[in-house]
Design a protein around this motif. Structure first.
Motif, PDB file in Angstrom:
ATOM      1  N   ASN A   1       0.958  -1.646   0.143  1.00 42.37           N
ATOM      2  CA  ASN A   1      -0.016   0.339  -0.038  1.00 42.37           C
ATOM      3  C   ASN A   1       1.003   1.187   0.011  1.00 42.37           C
ATOM      4  O   ASN A   1       0.260   2.371   0.135  1.00 42.37           O
ATOM      5  CB  ASN A   1      -0.637   0.623   0.778  1.00 42.37           C
TER       6      ASN A   1
ATOM      7  N   GLY B   1      -0.050   4.319  -2.042  1.00 46.78           N
ATOM      8  CA  GLY B   1      -0.532   3.240  -3.352  1.00 46.78           C
ATOM      9  C   GLY B   1      -0.163   2.160  -4.064  1.00 46.78           C
ATOM     10  O   GLY B   1       1.251   1.732  -3.426  1.00 46.78           O
ATOM     11  N   ASN B   2       0.169   0.842  -4.636  1.00 47.66           N
ATOM     12  CA  ASN B   2       0.361  -0.394  -4.739  1.00 47.66           C
ATOM     13  C   ASN B   2       1.283   0.018  -5.939  1.00 47.66           C
ATOM     14  O   ASN B   2       1.695   1.429  -6.481  1.00 47.66           O
ATOM     15  CB  ASN B   2      -0.329  -1.206  -5.333  1.00 47.66           C
TER      16      ASN B   2
END
Length: 610
Positions: free
Chosen positions: A188, A203-204
């Protein structure tokens, strides 16, 4: 809750500064992926977080009640210990139910393909030892788990299981991995080491790519503004301004400041444009080859013909014979029976899983010059070994460093360059993604797109297989080697659907133990049938090239319309959908054309042999 804080962290090796003034924190529940070019200090940073390395400046503060578990890229082992003794060697003695921990350890080891828990570590292969170390890290009930390349040396199925295990696991995670699907599904937050600085992206992996693109666009915009101001200041300076007034002095100082504000040059782009030797029509044919080790038969009566420009991925669990097949293709290992027929123009380059055969005492440039002093690039230019090293991120000062002083990833990158310097037209890649950074893998994938030869890949990296191959050879326990058309995702979908409906609509190219669902009599009849085209296949073979040509013309026409669609968004959407539809049709026809041509060559070979 903050688990760990980093403040103004700086680390150098010799004259090289790996990173400078890094500051960041790790919170409870975060799953962080650390990425960057090999040699930028990723593994060193993880060691510093784990307390293994001491920084030159700055500090790492870990919460008083926070426990940390660490998996290094190259773990140390006591060769006299058993597997279970090694796993529990560093486990916190406060574990309340050791028998439960032992049960979990055995479960994890089994999923890793290790079944003899009392085996002595000194008898295991490097890959098995790395899996033991991973199991030891996973069983540790730590608040922060630090993993350096956890997906190396485990097969595709185990990577999928590891995803699920880490997803369920409580606690924070920081890891280095080249597996982009793994990153996309697991993390994440992405932190990237670039030119000694750290950039953080929420985020990814997919989100990271979007945000990094935005950052680079902003940097380009800011640089363009700086250059525009600099041009105007330069015009004023050239007019002969005299530094007499305070205003003029300030303006000259502004000019000097702007000139010094040039952004730091980035050296994180690898260029691969090495040419390949011409490959004739005949490539490599394997004819009923078999290979055994002791009493274990790993390859049994396997036949396969590699066509020009083939892109073949080889998959299967660890220790099942994938690397053995690659070595037989390369000629470094002989089959027990059967024959390997190689064309006269075939020039093989093999990028093996281990780089231990590198002479560590050589300087970097000497290691490359052993292969070639000069190389002709794809565009016909002659460039030196030193120039190629610079393209591979080895600047002049690093070229005279001994190989032993390079990081593991830098050695892999150097080894890859040496393979390509041989101008091969058949590339055999055995786990090429192990220890290579994502940037290098991306450039390698782009290079393979235009490589004018055969590529055969043994890999557990699902993203790399999806990106590079269009055929899969699956080493399946007890059922031989299965052949599938398409990339890895296509293979997964095909395997799922076929197992679900119980059909065997797949091509079995190696026989094994009881690998046919048909009665023995039917199997014998099929085996004795003459190899020839069916009526439908003959018609298809005669027409398919015209069909491909027509479809390519349609595809080009749609592309042209897209380029001229302008701002008509509705039209553009329709054209893009049509482009995708035609692209899928074209891919299908090209795969079918490859199969029919392979069959035609095999028929011709059988006819000539009679």
């Amino acid at each position: 809750m903050n688990l760990l804080s980093v403040e103004k962290l700086t680390k150098s090796y010799g004259l090289k500064t790996l990173f400078s003034n890094l500051s960041f924190g790790i919170d409870e529940g975060e799953k962080i992926g650390l990425i960057g070019i090999n040699g930028t200090g990723k593994s060193t940073l993880l060691k510093t977080l784990a307390g293994i390395e001491t920084p030159d400046h700055g500090e790492v503060t870990v919460g008083s009640t926070v426990s940390v578990a660490y998996l290094p890229q190259n773990p140390d082992f006591d060769d006299e210990l058993t597997i279970l003794q090694q796993i529990f060697k560093h486990i916190d003695s406060s574990i309340k139910y050791p028998w439960q921990a032992e049960s979990e350890a055995k479960t994890i080891l089994t999923r890793m393909g290790i079944y003899d828990f009392d085996a002595i570590l000194g008898t295991l292969s490097g890959g098995q030892r790395k899996r033991v170390a991973l199991a030891g890290a996973l069983i540790n009930p730590a608040d922060l788990l630090i993993l350096d390349e956890p997906t190396n040396h485990i097969d595709n199925e185990t990577v999928g299981w590891l995803e699920q295990y880490l997803d369920r696991r409580r606690g924070a995670l920081v890891m280095i991995t080249h597996d982009r699907y793994f990153l996309d599904r697991m993390v994440n937050r992405i932190i990237e080491l670039e030119n000694g600085r750290l950039y953080s992206y929420p985020g990814n992996y997919s989100r990271y790519l979007e945000l990094k693109l935005e950052r680079h666009e902003q940097e380009r915009s800011a640089e363009q503004k700086r250059l525009n101001i600099l041009r105007n200041e330069l015009k004023w300076i050239k007019k002969g301004a005299k530094a007499r007034t305070t205003k003029q002095k300030a303006r000259i100082e502004r000019f000097e400041q702007l000139r010094e504000e040039a952004p730091e040059a980035k050296h994180d782009k690898i260029e691969i444009s090495v040419g390949a030797a011409r490959l004739g029509k005949k490539v490599i044919s394997l004819e009923t080859i078999s290979k055994s080790f002791s009493e274990a038969k790993v390859i049994n009566d396997f036949s396969y013909t590699f066509l020009r420009n083939a892109r073949v991925g080889i998959i299967g669990r660890n220790g099942i014979g994938k690397s053995t097949l690659l070595n037989i293709i390369a000629g470094t290992l002989e089959p027990d029976s059967g024959a390997v027929d190689r064309g006269q123009t075939v020039r093989i380059g093999i990028f093996s899983q281990e780089t231990k055969e590198m002479d560590q005492s050589l300087r970097v440039i000497e290691y490359i010059r052993e292969q070639a002093e000069f190389i002709t690039t794809a565009d016909g230019k002659l460039i030196s070994a030193s120039q190629m090293l610079e393209r591979f991120l080895f600047p002049p000062e690093l070229q005279w460093t001994s190989v032993e002083k390079l990081s593991g990833g830098e050695k892999r990158r150097l080894y890859l360059l040496r393979v390509l310097m041989g101008s091969p037209n058949v590339l055999l890649l055995d786990e090429p993604t192990n220890d290579l950074d994502i940037e290098t893998l991306t450039i390698l994938e782009d290079y393979l797109d235009d490589f004018p030869g055969v590529v055969v890949v043994v890999s557990h990296d699902r993203y790399f297989l999806d990106r590079v191959v269009n055929e899969i050879l699956d080493f399946t326990d007890g059922t031989g080697i299965m052949h599938y058309l398409g990339n890895y995702s296509d293979y997964q979908e095909s395997a799922k659907s076929r197992l679900a409906d119980g059909s065997l609509d797949r091509e079995v190219v190696q026989t094994g133990k009881n690998n046919s669902a048909k009665p023995p009599e039917a199997a014998d009849k099929q085996k004795n049938r003459p190899l020839k085209f069916s009526y439908k296949e003959k018609q298809e073979f005669e027409q398919i090239e015209d069909m491909i040509s027509d479809l390519e013309e349609e595809f080009r026409a749609v592309n042209s319309k897209i380029n001229h669609a302008g701002s008509d968004y509705v039209l553009l959407q329709d054209l893009v959908r049509e482009q995708q539809r035609l692209g899928k049709q074209l891919d299908g026809l090209l795969e079918r054309w490859a199969y029919l041509n392979e069959l035609a060559e095999e028929i011709e070979r059988v006819v000539k042999s009679k």
